[in-house]
Design a protein around this motif. Structure first.
Motif, PDB file in Angstrom:
ATOM      1  N   LEU A   6       0.793  -1.172   0.278  1.00  0.00           N
ATOM      2  CA  LEU A   6      -0.097   0.013  -0.011  1.00  0.00           C
ATOM      3  C   LEU A   6       0.700   1.207  -0.034  1.00  0.00           C
ATOM      4  O   LEU A   6       0.593   2.217  -0.853  1.00  0.00           O
ATOM      5  CB  LEU A   6      -0.924  -0.122   1.225  1.00  0.00           C
ATOM      6  CG  LEU A   6      -1.906  -0.807   0.952  1.00  0.00           C
ATOM      7  CD1 LEU A   6      -3.066  -0.943   2.365  1.00  0.00           C
ATOM      8  CD2 LEU A   6      -2.977  -0.490  -0.255  1.00  0.00           C
ATOM      9  N   GLN A   7       1.852   1.403   0.872  1.00  0.00           N
ATOM     10  CA  GLN A   7       2.885   2.329   0.988  1.00  0.00           C
ATOM     11  C   GLN A   7       3.348   2.640  -0.512  1.00  0.00           C
ATOM     12  O   GLN A   7       3.246   3.653  -1.003  1.00  0.00           O
ATOM     13  CB  GLN A   7       3.928   1.805   1.882  1.00  0.00           C
ATOM     14  CG  GLN A   7       3.901   2.657   3.308  1.00  0.00           C
ATOM     15  CD  GLN A   7       5.030   2.173   4.188  1.00  0.00           C
ATOM     16  OE1 GLN A   7       6.087   1.695   3.562  1.00  0.00           O
ATOM     17  NE2 GLN A   7       4.948   2.628   5.174  1.00  0.00           N
ATOM     18  N   ALA A   8       3.894   1.547  -1.298  1.00  0.00           N
ATOM     19  CA  ALA A   8       4.419   1.645  -2.589  1.00  0.00           C
ATOM     20  C   ALA A   8       3.484   2.315  -3.500  1.00  0.00           C
ATOM     21  O   ALA A   8       3.803   3.161  -4.319  1.00  0.00           O
ATOM     22  CB  ALA A   8       4.971   0.504  -3.161  1.00  0.00           C
ATOM     23  N   LEU A   9       2.179   1.623  -3.433  1.00  0.00           N
ATOM     24  CA  LEU A   9       1.389   2.435  -4.213  1.00  0.00           C
ATOM     25  C   LEU A   9       0.954   3.738  -4.086  1.00  0.00           C
ATOM     26  O   LEU A   9       0.704   4.462  -4.992  1.00  0.00           O
ATOM     27  CB  LEU A   9       0.198   1.586  -4.358  1.00  0.00           C
ATOM     28  CG  LEU A   9       0.094   0.081  -4.580  1.00  0.00           C
ATOM     29  CD1 LEU A   9      -1.097  -0.738  -4.604  1.00  0.00           C
ATOM     30  CD2 LEU A   9       0.811  -0.065  -6.185  1.00  0.00           C
ATOM     31  N   GLY A  10       0.762   3.943  -2.778  1.00  0.00           N
ATOM     32  CA  GLY A  10       0.645   5.533  -2.511  1.00  0.00           C
ATOM     33  C   GLY A  10       1.678   6.360  -3.028  1.00  0.00           C
ATOM     34  O   GLY A  10       1.405   7.382  -3.856  1.00  0.00           O
ATOM     35  N   ARG A  11       2.925   5.988  -3.188  1.00  0.00           N
ATOM     36  CA  ARG A  11       3.917   6.820  -3.482  1.00  0.00           C
ATOM     37  C   ARG A  11       4.028   6.844  -4.917  1.00  0.00           C
ATOM     38  O   ARG A  11       4.191   7.566  -5.500  1.00  0.00           O
ATOM     39  CB  ARG A  11       5.261   6.135  -3.185  1.00  0.00           C
ATOM     40  CG  ARG A  11       6.708   6.685  -2.897  1.00  0.00           C
ATOM     41  CD  ARG A  11       7.656   6.036  -2.664  1.00  0.00           C
ATOM     42  NE  ARG A  11       7.417   5.227  -1.344  1.00  0.00           N
ATOM     43  CZ  ARG A  11       8.153   4.183  -1.240  1.00  0.00           C
ATOM     44  NH1 ARG A  11       9.170   3.724  -2.054  1.00  0.00           N
ATOM     45  NH2 ARG A  11       8.041   3.413   0.155  1.00  0.00           N
TER      46      ARG A  11
END
Lengths: 320, 297, 563
Positions: A6-11
């Protein structure tokens, strides 16, 4: 794990918005009227104004920017100025050849680069190491299009072994058309992978676990392939991942030389003709691809090396 | 209080550094001598430098590397081009280093003192690395090129600096990442703890303790970045955005020579081999430096 | 790697490339025969097959084969003068009459005209197609129809139908013009004026760009965008002189230097205008030289000046620059494909004054004129040109020529959109590369657009020299309404003289194209309007429709075969 994704997608979303904004800003700094290209240099002021209105270029910049963001969020990428086709159709058409070419090139890099790197590390300081070192040095110093043109002329024309340009019709033809562009694209990468593997492997071979494996009386090749290579793979994977992102839309020269119908060539043409919606579309594809690849690489690295902590290994970044 | 500077190794295991520096020296001499001995590199010579069909002349005693499609002396242009390429590339590499070092060091040090700053800068680095840099560089170059076409002649120097600036956009994020990693290690070192305990300012720590200890990384990065920038200049030329005509630059010459491989191969080979030589020289120096520091460690 | 470069080097030094020669020969047929597929390529790609949109050269390669219009051009035949192919002849109309006052034009269609799908072509289809062009916001062609009564109203959305286009019956169509217009017939020969059936257009919508309704000798088979377009002979076409080939295949995005390699390998049948190195290579190959052909095209190249900006507002400066340029050097640099120009009208064009000699190369005179104009030491100025091998080469040569008389130019290479924006602006560069290619082969398609003050706007000006001369304006307006050819020619001759003296351009050259054909390609010559039109071409194959390998032909020596 899920948090990580999720973090990566947000980034990734941040990257896309930044990329779109930067592109939009730069595009509107380029003097030039895309409407002029639509109607030709003979068109009078009235014809030009109509075409501008048709493209929505008569709106204020801020409105154009917000409209672009809104439509993108809705998944509507608009129509290419030049061909009037939906950008999503063009991207779908161009994406597959680009993926194909990139994957072929990266596979070649791994299949040729890793064995070369291993060979150089095993024969450290002797002639195979020196030859591979010198060879990679030269490869890193040769412009890609020079190599591509040479391949095309020598292998394609003089020897006549392979087709010169295009995508090919039918599976077999198509594979034959893939060889030369993939080779040209992989050329520098093979050298990079070989150097990377050699460097990491030389370091790993002095580590305790390799020594103990050796002490157990395992054969040298078994030691290398089974034990020493494992920690070498994550940095190689990281490098390959970065390259995938760059090559997917960045193989401009190779795609142009070999008439390969991919995103890179499309991007160059779009920029040269100020085809704004198409440029935006390609930027999005590129940013999405890079984000996805980063996630995948990170997950793979964790799977390969569970001890990896949150702080990136400083060494993995020192490779050029 | 400082860490000991990397000691010189007693015995050079590979002659890479020596060879690299030697070749660089020879190239420098050539860059000075050859243009002085040959006709000016930009001198168009249609009556004397071309065959009657308009074809470039092959290498001969009069023009040792032949002439190009405007009858200009290729030997003079190759060395003038080498000079131009190196100037642009060194400039671009220097700019990349300045930006990359500043961002990387500050982020690395801030990791402990001001974590938000580190997070911000790291994200900036990540985002930049995730951008389609090539695409944006093409765009930016097109924008810069066409900006303010108003009939007033621009200066050649200005055009070169802009080109270098654009190229540095490609180079800085990697440098920032590497220096940040090094700065992170240093920020945790006893030396920096001690300095902080003695009340040194962050800037002081940066200047007196961290920077000197990254010099080895910097020199390694510098050489490899110069090599990368020479290649970037070639790529920019392929996209039609290299050094402005009629200036000779190697990237531009290779690009212009690429279609002559059958009728006038010297137009591709002369600048092409020079690029290979120049770039591998910098890579060699890089390898040499890395080995030297590795041994010193 | 560098090794590869070394290999390339040795392949040139050690074993020079063997001579290249045709791998196939003509079979020796004396009369045209049907059959075969003709393959050619372009470095670019087709934008659209909708004739109301297709305006770029590449798309027109295809629309030239797909669509027929009321009137059309005579064929460009090998050896024939370029000008011959600019004469209009009946096509879908078998005849037409112009009323006494020159404002009513009535066309009678041929009997039994059919589209490729078998449906009949009727007069109403022309009206529909033209009104569609007027209504489309993004069609480049609407302004061409403004001489027609009521066209403006349709264009502005004030009327649904154009009052000046009347369908009298299925085979009779009438145009009413607001004023006499000598060039109107040429406009009806442009492909946007091809007939289109309403239900087909409405059903296809935007997809019409991929689903053309063919009225010409060929129809579309397939189009893999960015890769290849394939056309096939239309079964219902009426004209027995055209459509010999079974198929025409256009390969897209083939780089120009690669095009020649593929041609030599026999993968292409025609190679169009190889880049300079390719041209020089071919020229050195005796076996190919007889198969090269040259056509002077309807274009003009040079440098345009903004005549309202100093120093170019002084006619002496403009003439000085014309004297400063060495046109012999241009001929050498372009390998003999350039004809020196004295004005914008190319050789073979109606209204061109062949008696005017181009400005000679005279640096002394140029310096004297500059001194007179108050620039004894010359001046420095920016020069805008396009990105590309050839523009760069020519710009550098120009720079050298001008430097000789003290004029120092700085070259600025721009992408096409940036270049167009720059040169069309009143504040843009005072001196820049320029070129012009006609829309239709009439002087009005050159002079009226480039030098009439009506075409001046502050931005995006079509008249990008900002040259405004009431005398020239008057002559242009009179010529447009003059239906007597002799009197009309006289007016253009006067314009030629004035423009020569006023020198708003550095008059450069007219460019010929060079093509090389496989020996079995017959009856083909580049067309001055459509450029690449294979409607009349046929392939000289054996009775099974195969190409004859070069070694098998021993009987007929090359020179005896008809060309």
């Amino acid at each position: 794990m899920i948090r990580l994704v999720l973090q990566a997608l947000g980034r990734g979303c941040v990257v896309i918005v930044v990329a779109l904004t930067a592109t939009f800003a730069v595009l509107h700094m380029v003097p030039g009227d895309p409407a002029r290209l639509l109607v030709g240099s003979q068109a009078d002021a009235d014809t030009l104004a109509r075409a501008r209105a048709h493209l929505g270029l008569d709106e204020p910049l801020a409105v154009q920017y917000l409209l672009m963001l809104r439509n993108t969020a809705r998944g509507d990428l608009g129509e290419s100025y030049r061909t009037r086709r939906p950008v999503s159709t063009i991207l779908a058409e161009r994406l597959w050849p680009s993926v194909e070419l990139t994957v072929a090139a990266l596979l070649l890099q791994l299949l040729v680069g890793i064995p070369l790197g291993v060979l150089a590390a095993r024969r450290r300081g002797r002639w195979p190491d020196i030859a591979i070192g010198a060879g990679s040095l030269l490869a890193l110093s040769t412009p890609g299009f020079v190599f591509g043109t040479t391949l095309l002329y020598v292998v394609g024309y003089r020897l006549g072994w392979l087709p010169i340009v295009g995508y090919g019709q039918g599976a077999l033809q198509h594979l034959a058309h893939l060889v030369l562009p993939a080779l040209s694209l992989a050329f520098v990468g093979v050298a990079m992978v070989a150097q990377l593997v050699r460097g990491e492997l030389v370091r790993a071979m002095d580590e305790d676990y390799v020594r103990s494996a050796r002490a157990k009386g395992l054969s040298e090749s078994r030691v290398i392939w089974r034990h020493a290579l494992a920690p070498v793979l994550p940095p190689v994977l990281a490098a390959i991942g970065v390259e995938f992102g760059l090559l997917l839309t960045g193989a401009v020269a190779v795609e142009s030389i070999f008439g390969w119908p991919g995103l890179g060539r499309e991007a160059l043409q779009a920029v040269l003709e100020l085809d704004i919606p198409l440029i935006m579309g390609i930027v999005i594809v590129s940013a999405v691809a890079i984000t996805l690849v980063n996630v995948v690489v990170e997950l793979l690295q964790r799977a390969l090396n569970p001890r990896l902590d949150d702080e990136p290994d400083p060494r993995s970044n020192t490779a050029p | 209080m400082r860490d000991a500077p990397p000691a010189l190794p007693r015995r050079q295991k590979t002659p890479a550094l020596a060879i690299g520096l030697g070749v660089l020296g020879i190239m420098t001499v050539c860059m000075i001598l050859v243009p002085a001995l040959r006709p000016p590199p930009d001198a168009v010579n249609i009556d004397g430098g071309l065959a009657s069909t308009g074809a470039p002349l092959p290498p001969s005693w009069r023009a040792p590397l032949g002439t190009d499609e405007l009858g200009r002396d290729v030997a003079a242009r190759v060395f003038a081009g080498l000079r131009m390429s190196l100037v642009i590339s060194v400039l671009a590499a220097a700019l990349s280093l300045v930006i990359g070092l500043a961002v990387g060091l500050v982020a690395g040090l801030a990791n402990r003192m001001a974590p938000w700053l580190d997070r911000l800068l790291s994200r900036a680095i990540d985002v930049t690395l995730a951008l389609p840099v090539m695409l944006l560089a093409i765009l930016a170059a097109a924008a810069v090129r066409a900006a303010a076409v108003d009939g007033q002649p621009p200066t050649r120097g200005g055009a070169m600096i802009t080109l270098a600036l654009l190229m540095s956009l490609i180079g800085w994020p990697t440098i920032a990442r590497v220096t940040r990693a090094r700065a992170l290690v240093l920020a945790r070192s006893e030396m920096v703890h001690a300095a902080r305990a003695l009340g040194a300012t962050p800037l002081g720590i940066l200047w007196r303790h961290v920077l000197p200890n990254t010099l080895d990384v910097i020199s390694v990065l510098a050489t490899v970045t110069v090599a990368q920038m020479v290649m970037a200049e070639v790529s920019m030329s392929f996209l039609g955005l290299g050094a402005p005509a009629p200036a000779a630059s190697l990237g531009r010459m290779v690009f212009e020579g690429r279609v002559h491989y059958r009728t006038a191969p010297w137009l591709l080979l002369a600048p092409g081999l020079t690029i290979v030589l120049a770039v591998s020289t910098f890579h060699l120096i890089n390898v040499g430096l890395r080995r030297r520091y590795a041994e010193a460690r | 790697m560098g090794l590869v470069l070394a290999v390339l080097a040795s392949s040139h030094v050690a074993c020079r490339e063997p001579q290249s020669q045709p791998r196939w020969q003509a079979a020796g047929n004396l009369t045209p025969r049907r059959g075969g597929a003709l393959r050619f390529s372009t470095a670019d790609s087709v934008n659209s097959l909708d004739p109301a949109i297709a305006y770029d050269e590449i798309s027109i390669y295809m629309t030239a084969h797909l669509f027929d219009t009321l009137v059309g051009y005579a064929p460009a035949m090998p050896g024939g003068a370029g000008g011959a192919a600019t004469v209009l002849e009946p096509r879908l109309a078998e005849s037409w009459q112009l009323s006494e006052d020159g404002k009513m034009l009535r066309f009678h269609l041929r009997a039994d005209l059919r589209y490729h799908d078998g449906a009949p072509i009727v007069a109403g289809d022309f009206k529909y197609a033209l009104e569609r062009v007027l209504r489309m916001q993004d069609s480049p062609f609407g302004s061409f129809l403004l001489p027609v009564a009521g066209a403006e109203a349709v264009r502005q959305g004030r009327a649904d139908h154009c009052a000046g286009i009347r369908v009298l019956d299925d085979r009779t169509l009438e145009f009413e013009l607001t004023r006499r217009d000598a060039s109107f017939l040429y406009i009806l020969a442009m492909k946007f004026a091809a007939p289109l059936r309403r239900e087909v257009a409405e059903r296809a919508g935007a997809a019409l760009r991929r689903e053309p309704l063919a009225s010409g000798p060929y129809q579309l088979v397939s189009w893999e965008e960015g890769q290849r377009v394939t056309l096939r002979r239309s079964p219902h076409h009426w004209d027995a002189r055209r459509g010999w080939l079974d198929e025409i295949v256009l390969l897209e995005n083939v780089p120009r230097d690669v095009e020649l390699l593929m041609f030599e390998r026999g993968e292409l049948d025609v190679c169009y205008q190889p880049p300079a190195p390719g041209y020089l290579w071919l020229h050195s190959q005796p076996a190919w030289r007889p198969h090269m052909q040259r056509t002077v095209m309807m274009n003009a190249f040079g440098e345009r000046m903004n005549v309202t900006r100093p120093p170019f507002n002084d006619v002496r400066v403009r003439r000085a620059l014309n004297y400063a340029v060495n046109k012999e050097h241009l001929a050498v640099l372009l390998h003999g494909t350039a004809e020196p120009a004295h004005g914008i009208l190319p050789p073979g064009m109606f209204g061109r004054d062949d008696a005017i000699a181009p400005y000679p190369h005279d640096p002394g005179r140029a310096r004297a004129l500059l001194r007179e104009a108050g620039y004894p030491d010359g001046f420095a100025v920016e020069y805008a040109t396009l990105t590309g091998d050839e523009p760069r080469k020519l710009a550098t040569a120009l720079q050298a020529d001008l430097a000789e008389v003290g004029v120092r130019i700085t070259i600025r290479e721009l992408s096409l959109p940036a270049y167009l924006a720059a040169v069309g602006s009143r504040d843009g560069p005072g001196l820049s590369f320029t070129s012009w290619t006609q829309d239709y082969p009439d002087p009005s398609s050159f002079v009226d657009l480039r030098f009439h003050s009506r075409m001046i706007t502050d931005q995006a000006s079509v008249n990008d020299t900002f040259y405004a001369n009431p005398v020239v304006d008057g002559l242009i307006d009179e010529a447009r309404g003059e239906l007597d050819r002799t009197r009309r020619r006289d007016k253009y001759l006067s314009i030629e003289k004035i423009l020569y003296d006023d020198a708003p351009w550095i008059w450069g050259y007219h460019r010929a194209t060079v093509e090389v054909l496989q020996p079995y390609v017959r009856s083909y010559q580049a067309h001055p309007v459509w450029v690449r039109d294979f409607s009349y071409a046929w392939l000289d194959l054996d009775d099974q429709g195969r190409r004859v390998p070069a070694s098998e032909v021993t009987t007929a020596p090359v020179s005896e075969r008809p060309r």
